[in-house]
Design a protein around this motif. Structure first.
Motif, short mmCIF file in Angstrom:
data_model
loop_
_atom_site.label_atom_id
_atom_site.label_comp_id
_atom_site.label_asym_id
_atom_site.label_seq_id
_atom_site.Cartn_x
_atom_site.Cartn_y
_atom_site.Cartn_z
N VAL A 48 0.89 -1.13 -0.08
CA VAL A 48 -0.06 0.08 -0.08
C VAL A 48 0.89 1.15 0.00
CG1 VAL A 48 -2.17 -0.96 1.04
CG2 VAL A 48 -0.37 -0.14 2.41
N MET A 52 1.01 4.42 -2.82
CA MET A 52 1.20 5.90 -2.74
C MET A 52 1.75 6.45 -3.82
SD MET A 52 2.29 5.88 1.51
CE MET A 52 2.09 7.71 1.81
N GLY A 241 -2.76 4.25 1.88
CA GLY A 241 -1.39 3.74 1.98
C GLY A 241 -0.51 4.23 3.35
#
Lengths: 430, 430, 430
Positions: A48, A52, A241
């Motif tokens: 995650v 970003m 994220g």
């Protein structure tokens, strides 16, 4: 003692030894499971955090004009790739190869000896991946501030230095166990990642100068972004994220205590962002009589940066307040930068640098093992190093190959000028 | 018995005791690992459910006109933040503080006592996070229906009540162990989350009235969305998030049986969505001679909602059929609402409310511990409560601060009127 | 031996038996935890691979013209749904029901016996889900190549055959333990998934012919995509999904060695993509004096496909180089296809087919248990089968119901013609 008694005793001792052996080989969570849990935390969090990069890309693509949207996309996917290469070639060992209390790590590519020491409690590759995506984050911050006027290649050269050397050296001071580590605390990188990106961006913005038309005749001319829905998507992706960014920074998931800590971190991270949004929403409504979406998106990011230096210790209500102050900082700092004629296209300097400083200095409030003076030392030392080196590097690039697009190129947009295409060939009214 | 024999016996008993002790301290999965697995399920599921906020945002931004796209983005990021705050301040304890068989929980912020009881088998923070993102989902549903004409601040006030009180009170009846729990089953929230959002949206749509120009001279004027690719992205994100929504609602991953159940749930969730898509695709082709993308996206969502009340028990073919009926419901209900002059901008009422009712009532087909009458009781009780309270609240807002944008504001679009900016300043032809 | 001695001995033996029993029931990671870890790997990986459907959708929606953007969105969500249905109805058992060394599996729906054998070490549903999303990936590749001119329903009929029969049969040859398995290695599907999609797309492109206006008067007319930011988002989503695509293909996470392998795979996958981006960036700059974003996005995908046949064995620097060659292949193959007048709208054939072949043939460099001849056998056998059957199927569709939109429909765009709506009703200049 009779022999019968001795036999009995021996039987019991043998039984106890077995019990003891059992206690050694079967702890609450077997060591091997701990290894898998820790590795899984790095991998899921790393995924995650990698995403970003897409979040920054959408945020920035949405906040630039259509004529520069393809270029900012290219910069974002390229900077991630350059970061990957540089962290592999030199960055990782500069961070983690530093001697205890030292100031610089080792040069050379990661994993040259191909070892994967099990004793660390996690897979070396998972750790490398998690660190790499952090470094890329710092570079993403720079691309937003300098958008719409910096040329592609000088930007990528800067990114190579930032991700290969500047970030790793200062990260080694703390996370690598260097000289700052004993006196300074930065859980997930408000200073090490976000302020570092912010300082590098600030230095670049000063050397590069504002976009044509931004500050004319003593007035600030707003230059609206081309797609606020894409910018909003970007902010949501960053928010997502950040659960990995902060949660993964617990660096372990192999015990109940770790699972509880990661969970607290996720809750605090979420609530700091909520606080940032609501503060920016209320403050823009009060100040400008209009809720300003762009500032509110940065409020979310500012709230997230604000909790990143210490997402574990604060109570939930403290996390909300810390994030809300982040939202206030963002709202107030955007016009401040404009007064200084520092043109930060996406508002990255307030959100990442200013909130990063705030985050770092407020740590002692909830973490009593940390001192304000130690935090200030870290903020100043890392700030001076990153800003100073970045400034020199930007100047060197400016006076060698040049960093700024020509007036004509800036006017027609970098997409046509540098890429020879358009982001939205059928839409843009120009 | 001789002493020798006694010594022998004691040795064996000691050995057996060890075996027994061993069986107690080292079960198939150690308790501590169970705790970490359960917590991890909440965290990973919670993350993708949080991302559903971005999915709703993109779906709605794509289905409104360009002049209202920034406002709907603002509403979506703000409603998530308000939900976070309200669930912390009061909502969570209203859900889970209810006495067995009771009707209302406790007031007060979550975790005021700061405890994290290990005996629950998961980290308290992870559970809170998972519940919070569920509550936000219900609010996201409302924003879509009421888009393009409701003012920002009354909307957010409603969201605060919905996420702080309305949702938590009825959720406490079932998930909190309240009066409905013994007779009613809703695995992941077809009624508790989706119908709740749908009832609140329906009440709002009635009080607010349709958009200007939607129903004129006895005719329905379609108002196309500004970006179907963004809407499609939103539907995909929702689909992704639903794996966490339903899978995480198993609430445990600490046993083989849990892993099997979560997997079955994920498969059924996926296939119900496939069924919804294919049914809506085929039916719109037959009815209108054109495959209608907007309805098909809602077909996916309708399929997902339809399986949410019971994603575990149905066989795969049943899941496909349950989802397909959801796709049919969506396709047929959209024109039905138009006949009633209820203007639901994104089609949220059919997908979330109607399919939520369908999902809940069909549970007894596959789960034989559940009765149709019990399900109907829950649907009616929760429907009456949520619709009734929402209606009163909307009316109170309407006749106090007002909820509807002025005719002029609606004409120029809420982006300019309420935010003072444009979502796509360079594109929209206005 | 005295009886005392015997009692002593028995006590010790009993104790040793306990130790032994303990060693059997409590290995490093308990079997039940292994089951949960393995299942979790499938579920988390499957979720991000499912999300690749959104990635392909955004990539393709961004690279087609606005007038076809809604149709490509519809095709993408529909093809995923058709794939789900077909893999359930027949595909899964065609893959895994093949006899050892055989050539075709069993016909019939998955899980008709409803069993979930624990002995496999993972939940059957999780495995099915992971396989299903792989099959959908292959279909996504086809939609991109044939965009802007193929009609909806013939496309979906092809997808049904591809995902129900063509893909499963050849996948059964290798992953199902069929005749190719012993001599051919394809870790995560460079040939089985990506080349398969590429061959099917190539056959379709030949039968379907190029878009109107693409090749006129001996010249190639570039047809720019409508939204490069969406295309970039798509590439980032694919990159993210690939961590699950390759990492999940380790098929196990229940041992330290698995955790290390998955981590290495994630690192290599990431670095191959970085290599692909940088190679395409440098090469387009050199060849065209402009960095070409579209080709660079495909460079990332080409790098990812290139490492997919063997993401575990290569050293990191080898992964970078393997990916970089993928980036070069993509850059050089796009004009090559244009010379052959094969109109591949999104560049899927170079990225998935050509890089898939490259990936498969280079496996022996790092994996010494694999032979070049064996790899070539697999590439040729699967290529001949997939391309041959696809060609026949496309021809059958062409000469029965027809596959190509009318000239007029192509001119006005498939969105208006087939869907009766517009993707961006307020933007597009046409």
């Amino acid at each position: 003692m009779t022999k019968k008694g001795f036999a009995l005793l021996l039987g019991i001792v043998a039984a106890l030894l077995v019990t003891n052996a059992h206690a050694q080989v079967a702890p609450a969570i077997p060591d091997d499971s701990v290894f898998v849990f820790n590795t899984l935390l790095f991998l899921v969090s790393g995924m995650v955090v990698m995403f970003m990069a897409a979040g920054f890309c959408m945020l920035e693509a949405g906040l630039v004009r259509a004529k520069n949207a393809a270029t900012i996309c290219l910069k974002n996917i390229a900077l991630y790739s350059v970061a990957g290469l540089m962290v592999y070639l030199v960055g990782y060992n500069l961070i983690y190869g530093v001697a205890e209390g030292g100031i610089i790590g080792k040069f050379g590519p990661w994993g040259a000896d191909d070892s994967d020491p099990i004793g660390t409690g996690y897979a070396a590759g998972a750790d490398w991946y998690f660190q790499m995506v952090f470094v890329a984050t710092a570079a993403s911050i720079v691309s937003g501030t300098l958008a719409e006027r910096i040329r592609l290649w000088p930007f990528l050269i800067f990114v190579a230095f930032l991700t290969g050397f500047i970030y790793p050296i200062q990260a080694g001071w703390v996370w690598g166990g260097g000289w700052l580590d004993a006196r300074f605390d930065d859980f997930a990188g408000s200073t090490l990642v976000h302020s570092t990106g912010g300082w590098a961006a600030l230095a670049g913005a000063i050397v590069l100068g504002p976009r044509a038309g931004k500050y004319m005749h003593g007035r600030v001319t707003p230059i609206p972004g081309s797609s606020l829905p894409l910018a909003t998507l970007g902010a949501f992706i960053l928010w997502l994220g950040w659960f990995g960014f902060n949660g993964g920074s617990q660096l372990a998931l192999g015990a109940i205590s770790d699972a509880i800590s990661v969970s607290k971190i996720v809750v605090n991270t979420n609530m700091a962002a909520c606080g940032g949004v609501i503060a920016a929403l209320a403050l823009t409504q009060i100040l400008y009589k209009k809720a300003d979406l762009t500032i509110i998106l940065n409020g979310a990011i500012g709230g997230l940066v604000s909790i990143t230096a210490e997402p574990l210790q604060p109570a939930v209500y403290q996390a909300i307040l810390i994030g809300a102050v982040g939202g206030v900082i963002v709202t107030l700092a955007v016009p401040l930068l404009d007064k200084l004629k520092i043109d930060d296209v996406v508002g990255a300097i307030p959100a990442h640098l200013f909130c990063g400083v705030w985050a770092t200095l407020i740590v002692p409030m909830s973490n009593h093992e940390v001192t304000f003076f130690g935090q200030l030392t870290g903020v100043l030392a890392i700030g001076a190093f990153v800003f100073g080196v970045s400034l020199l590097l930007w100047l060197a690039l400016k006076y060698s190959i040049g960093i700024r697009a020509s007036e004509e190129d800036e006017r027609v947009g970098l997409d046509k000028a540098e890429l020879g295409l358009e982001a939205y060939p059928e839409f843009a009214s120009t």
